[in-house]
Design a protein around this motif. Structure first.
Motif, PDB file in Angstrom:
ATOM      1  N   ALA A  81      -1.437  -4.251   1.071  1.00 10.56           N
ATOM      2  CA  ALA A  81      -2.467  -3.774   1.837  1.00 10.56           C
ATOM      3  C   ALA A  81      -2.640  -3.622   2.905  1.00 10.56           C
ATOM      4  N   ALA A  82      -3.341  -4.656   3.477  1.00 14.31           N
ATOM      5  CA  ALA A  82      -3.661  -4.988   4.698  1.00 14.31           C
ATOM      6  C   ALA A  82      -2.208  -4.884   5.678  1.00 14.31           C
ATOM      7  N   SER A  83      -1.316  -5.198   5.908  1.00  6.05           N
ATOM      8  CA  SER A  83      -0.078  -5.025   6.457  1.00  6.05           C
ATOM      9  C   SER A  83      -0.348  -3.663   6.532  1.00  6.05           C
ATOM     10  N   SER A 120      -7.739   1.522   9.177  1.00  5.98           N
ATOM     11  CA  SER A 120      -9.057   0.828   9.120  1.00  5.98           C
ATOM     12  C   SER A 120      -9.151   0.733   7.592  1.00  5.98           C
ATOM     13  N   LEU A 121      -8.904  -0.452   7.008  1.00  2.89           N
ATOM     14  CA  LEU A 121      -9.222   0.009   5.496  1.00  2.89           C
ATOM     15  C   LEU A 121     -10.710   0.380   5.103  1.00  2.89           C
ATOM     16  N   ILE A 161     -13.244  -0.628  -0.390  1.00  2.00           N
ATOM     17  CA  ILE A 161     -11.797  -0.111  -0.965  1.00  2.00           C
ATOM     18  C   ILE A 161     -11.378  -0.276  -2.416  1.00  2.00           C
ATOM     19  N   SER A 162     -10.731   0.867  -3.138  1.00  2.00           N
ATOM     20  CA  SER A 162     -10.250  -0.077  -4.010  1.00  2.00           C
ATOM     21  C   SER A 162      -9.154  -0.330  -4.212  1.00  2.00           C
ATOM     22  N   TYR A 183      -5.431   8.122   2.823  1.00  2.00           N
ATOM     23  CA  TYR A 183      -5.708   7.359   4.182  1.00  2.00           C
ATOM     24  C   TYR A 183      -4.080   8.439   5.507  1.00  2.00           C
ATOM     25  N   ALA A 184      -4.702   8.718   6.232  1.00  2.00           N
ATOM     26  CA  ALA A 184      -3.162   8.947   7.431  1.00  2.00           C
ATOM     27  C   ALA A 184      -2.936   7.936   8.102  1.00  2.00           C
TER      28      ALA A 184
END
Length: 462
Positions: free
Chosen positions: A333-335, A343-344, A353-354, A446-447
């Protein structure tokens, strides 16, 4: 890898060099460091080559090349200033099954000479398969500044100490673990600067700890999203020392290549809808290998603590009294978020964030859909491609807008990465149109950043 790097024994070898100009001189600067007999054939030679001939370092025949000159030689260097002549010499050498290098004639070469960092007997070869000699030389220059001039003496002293270690440790696997501990990599630069007395003291100190190598252990290592550059330093150290590597389907070959070649590799992947290794069987493999005294790396894609079933393995290892540790990794998810420039968590937009899974043991995973459908909610869904229509339906039923942005990143950080920017309403259809099969992360809410959109493989709805 087209060219296999090998080091050829030049003791009692005879190497033929045809040419006496700049190309030959460049080859000779390396060949003069070997133990080979050097025979140079050329009507004319440059001043530097002439000096080497005068010093008796090279045998010289001042004439043109003849085919019979190839008899009895080990290697051939066609290094004249005439490219067509070099190709002709190379063809004749190849017809006699002789390894040949032809200057500026890559296709005529059966071997190429890499850039070398020479700390004999420690020699480091750097090659680009002929694609970028300049880059190879740049890397060579960098390594030259990092490696001390005394490295060769350290290697010779280590060779002397190997006999002592072998007498005390007849088993090869024991010795491999021993030397991995001596050069453990935590401060490799300091190790390489040791003098002969220093390395002997370090080996003696390691030998006085008889219990250090008896018991096996397991470390759960996060392999990250697949890009070896994103692997943590601790993970690299563990791979360098591993006796056994137990790895999953999603661990990339680039990451596996960082482990010791001598290690035992055990694949325990779980194929979606196909053959899978039962978790109990994986647990038993870890226990059995550790009980044999091996250092076992359990290599998991991403972070082992996020949807990696780490608890099941940790519980089994704890019950078996196996020493265990964990090295976290960069989760997918971070990658994926990094790849789209998002940014998450964003101040003023989402306080959390889930991290969700699209599947569980019962099938599609149920979640708190009401909370996830809220306008401010954001989520990263693992294993969500096959469940995309289910996720879409649940969120829409609970009030999520069709226009909510969703970005899907397949093979995040890898060369074959694919990014699809879409909406919740178009999600399943756009995934199908883009041919997304996974592994992929669904970033809901997220976009991609506008500045980076041009690099994305965006699926446009008709």
């Amino acid at each position: 890898m087209r060219y296999l790097p090998i080091h050829i024994d030049t003791h009692n070898a005879r190497i033929l060099i045809v040419g006496g100009g700049e190309a030959a001189e460049a080859k000779l600067r390396t060949l003069l460091k070997t133990e080979a007999e050097l025979l140079l054939i050329s009507p004319n030679v440059g001043p530097e080559v002439a000096r080497w001939i005068e010093d008796g370092k090279i045998s010289h025949l001042a004439r043109d090349f003849h085919e019979q000159d190839l008899e009895g030689v080990t290697l051939v260097y066609a290094a004249t200033e005439d490219g067509s002549l070099n190709a002709e010499i190379a063809a004749k050498a190849a017809s006699m099954n002789l390894p040949v290098n032809a200057a500026d004639q890559k296709d005529a070469c059966s071997f190429i000479t890499p850039a070398l960092v020479d700390r004999a007997p420690m020699v480091i070869s750097i090659g680009s398969e002929g694609t970028s000699p300049g880059l190879s030389r740049a890397i060579k220059s960098d390594l030259e500044t990092r490696l001390p001039s005394t490295l060769g003496r350290l290697a010779l002293k280590t060779q002397e100490l190997r006999a002592k270690v072998k007498e005390l440790m007849p088993e090869l696997s024991d010795r491999q673990r021993f030397w991995a501990r001596v050069f453990d990599g935590k401060d490799l630069t300091a190790h390489l600067k040791l003098d002969e007395a220093g390395i002997e003291d370090r080996v003696d100190e390691a030998l006085t700890r008889p219990d250090a190598d008896k018991g096996g252990s397991v470390v759960l290592v996060g392999a990250g999203p697949g890009n070896p550059d994103l692997l943590t330093f601790a993970a690299r150290q563990a791979l360098h020392s591993a006796d056994v590597v137990v790895y999953d389907r999603l661990v990339s070959q680039d990451v596996l290549d960082l482990a010791r070649r001598e290690a035992e590799y055990i694949y325990v992947g779980k194929e979606p809808g196909g053959k899978s290794t039962p978790q109990d069987e994986i647990n038993q493999v870890l226990i059995d290998k550790a009980r044999k005294g091996f250092f076992v790396v359990r290599l998991k894609s991403g972070d082992p603590l996020i949807f990696g079933r780490a608890d099941e393995e940790l519980d089994a290892l704890e019950a078996a009294a196996i020493p265990t540790s964990i090295i976290p990794g960069i989760t997918s998810a971070a990658s994926a978020a990094a790849e789209i420039g998002a940014s998450l968590t964003t101040r003023g937009k989402n306080k959390a964030i889930s991290l969700l899974t699209g599947h569980d043991a019962k099938g599609f995973a149920e979640q708190d859909w009401k909370s996830l459908a809220a306008a401010h909610a954001r989520a990263a869904v693992y294993m969500g491609v096959g469940a995309s229509r289910f996720i879409q339906g649940r969120l829409l039923i609970h009030g999520a807008e069709h226009s909510r942005p969703v970005t899907v990143v397949e093979n995040a950080s890898r060369p074959n990465q694919k990014i699809v920017a879409t909406t919740l309403g178009a999600l399943p259809d756009d995934l199908e149109a883009a041919g997304i099969k996974g592994p992929a992360i669904l970033l809901i809410g997220y976009a991609p950043r506008d500045a980076a959109r041009q690099i994305f493989s965006k699926v446009k709805h008709a």
